[in-house]
Design a protein around this motif. Structure first.
Motif, PDB file in Angstrom:
ATOM      1  N   GLY A   1      -4.122 -21.179 -10.460  1.00  0.00           N
ATOM      2  CA  GLY A   1      -4.476 -19.871 -10.143  1.00  0.00           C
ATOM      3  C   GLY A   1      -3.242 -19.156  -9.905  1.00  0.00           C
ATOM      4  N   PHE A   2      -3.142 -18.141 -10.222  1.00  0.00           N
ATOM      5  CA  PHE A   2      -1.744 -17.197 -10.380  1.00  0.00           C
ATOM      6  C   PHE A   2      -1.477 -16.949  -8.821  1.00  0.00           C
ATOM      7  N   HIS A   3      -2.411 -16.931  -7.707  1.00  0.00           N
ATOM      8  CA  HIS A   3      -2.174 -16.590  -6.384  1.00  0.00           C
ATOM      9  C   HIS A   3      -2.660 -17.649  -5.669  1.00  0.00           C
ATOM     10  N   LEU A   4      -2.600 -18.832  -6.156  1.00  0.00           N
ATOM     11  CA  LEU A   4      -2.876 -20.052  -5.219  1.00  0.00           C
ATOM     12  C   LEU A   4      -1.569 -20.596  -4.739  1.00  0.00           C
TER      13      LEU A   4
ATOM     14  N   GLY B   1      -5.666 -17.176 -13.647  1.00  0.00           N
ATOM     15  CA  GLY B   1      -5.315 -16.089 -13.358  1.00  0.00           C
ATOM     16  C   GLY B   1      -5.588 -15.450 -12.098  1.00  0.00           C
ATOM     17  N   ASP B   2      -6.470 -14.111 -11.901  1.00  0.00           N
ATOM     18  CA  ASP B   2      -6.870 -13.889 -10.777  1.00  0.00           C
ATOM     19  C   ASP B   2      -8.483 -13.898 -10.586  1.00  0.00           C
ATOM     20  N   ALA B   3      -9.074 -14.652 -11.679  1.00  0.00           N
ATOM     21  CA  ALA B   3     -10.552 -14.738 -11.605  1.00  0.00           C
ATOM     22  C   ALA B   3     -10.824 -15.717  -9.925  1.00  0.00           C
TER      23      ALA B   3
ATOM     24  N   ALA C   1      -0.185  -5.169 -12.019  1.00  0.00           N
ATOM     25  CA  ALA C   1       1.158  -4.922 -11.985  1.00  0.00           C
ATOM     26  C   ALA C   1       2.119  -6.448 -11.789  1.00  0.00           C
ATOM     27  N   ASP C   2       1.538  -7.371 -10.912  1.00  0.00           N
ATOM     28  CA  ASP C   2       2.236  -8.712 -10.901  1.00  0.00           C
ATOM     29  C   ASP C   2       2.004  -9.621 -12.140  1.00  0.00           C
ATOM     30  N   HIS C   3       1.204  -9.101 -13.063  1.00  0.00           N
ATOM     31  CA  HIS C   3       1.103  -9.987 -14.395  1.00  0.00           C
ATOM     32  C   HIS C   3       1.697  -9.277 -15.606  1.00  0.00           C
ATOM     33  N   LEU C   4       1.917  -8.163 -15.562  1.00  0.00           N
ATOM     34  CA  LEU C   4       2.423  -7.374 -16.568  1.00  0.00           C
ATOM     35  C   LEU C   4       3.773  -6.735 -16.740  1.00  0.00           C
TER      36      LEU C   4
HETATM   37 ZN   LIG Z   1      -2.487 -10.837  -9.278  1.00  0.00          ZN
END
Ligand SMILES: [Zn+2]
Length: 306
Positions: free
Chosen positions: A283-286, A237-239, A135-138
């Motif tokens: 990083g998307f969440h860093l 991303g979230d990897a 959801a937070d990406h799309l």
């Molecule tokens: Zn995410």
């Protein structure tokens, strides 16, 4: 390579764009230039990851020791930032992920404001490249009227990832706590399907942008190696999901990952490569815009913001 960090503070003097802004008026952004590429990270807001959801799959004794070292509480939710990457290169204006939109959580969905603050109109976006379908990406692909938010953009997603969320049976086969994700993804992909181009691992999807399979967080999660001349940055991303656990214990099973064994192996291998190559990553969440490097620390790793 030039790396700068700045905070965009909007004000009433910013005119029309400011009039529509949410109360969160500041976006931490990072900028980096790679050859002729200009990369900016834009803050979409933050999300909440409940503590039990994240921590339950872990060895609880080891987790307790780690939390004590980090000074964190077992019952405290994580609230990571969301960093959307904007790449401007040779006339293309490319986004990596579309943010949450307004339909996911009240703390995210700020990308339209961040774009306005950066002087970019959604109609100027030529490509939206997705790491995965959460959801937070799309969910930011549609506006509040269920219309495409980036009306002139080609949308690109890895074939495995797209097929997973587009499959009408996924909502029944996915775990109960993720059914909302599946319903939301399917609804948006149904509207947007004819605007999507699908790609495979290893493809150069746009000039200087190569897809790199980093599966596990979701079945078809992708990272992107962005390169111009001899310089490069990996959009992960979230990897690599957070700046503490993922670096201190990349091999621990993380509740947010769909296939925890595969995600841990992917994370460890990716971090090993990024540390060896001293390659810049986003990083998307860093924290702090998400731009930084992976350094080795003891037997594990450390996030070093750029
Ligand atoms: Zn995410």
């Amino acid at each position: 390579m030039r790396v700068t960090r700045r905070k965009l503070i909007t004000s009433a003097s910013a005119g029309f764009a400011a009039a529509a802004l949410s109360p969160r008026l500041a976006w931490a952004t990072s900028e980096v230039s790679l050859g002729a590429m200009r990369i900016t990270t834009l803050r979409d807001g933050s999300i909440t990851q409940p503590a039990d959801f994240m921590y339950d799959p872990m060895d609880q004794d080891a987790l307790a020791q780690w939390l004590a070292v980090r000074g964190m509480a077992r019952d405290a939710a994580l609230n990571p930032d969301c960093n959307v990457t904007l790449l401007r290169h040779e006339g293309r204006t490319i986004l990596f992920d579309a943010g949450s939109g307004s339909g996911f959580t009240a703390t995210a969905g700020d990308l339209p404001d961040a774009l306005a603050a950066a002087g970019v109109d959604p109609g100027e976006i030529t490509h939206v490249v997705f790491t995965h379908g959460h959801a937070d990406h799309l969910w930011g692909v549609l506006d509040d009227f269920e219309e495409p938010f980036f009306p002139n953009a080609e949308h690109l997603m890895g074939r495995t990832e797209f097929d997973f969320w587009y499959d009408p049976t996924t909502v029944d086969t996915i775990s109960a706590d993720r059914q909302g994700m599946a319903v939301g993804a399917k609804r948006r992909l149904d509207v947007m399907a004819d605007r999507f181009t699908l790609f495979e691992d290893g493809e150069e999807i746009l000039p200087g942008i190569a897809a790199r399979a980093t599966h596990g967080h979701t079945p078809g999660h992708m990272s992107f190696e962005v390169r111009d001349g001899g310089e490069s940055v990996m959009v992960v991303g979230d990897a690599i999901l957070n700046h503490h656990l993922s670096f201190d214990h990349p091999d621990w099973p993380l509740g947010a990952d769909a296939d925890r064994t595969m995600a841990a192996a992917t994370r460890a291998a990716l971090m090993d490569q990024l540390a060896s190559d001293q390659m810049l990553m986003i990083g998307f969440h860093l924290p702090d815009g998400g731009l930084g490097r992976v350094e080795r620390a003891g037997g594990a790793f450390r996030f070093v913001p750029a």
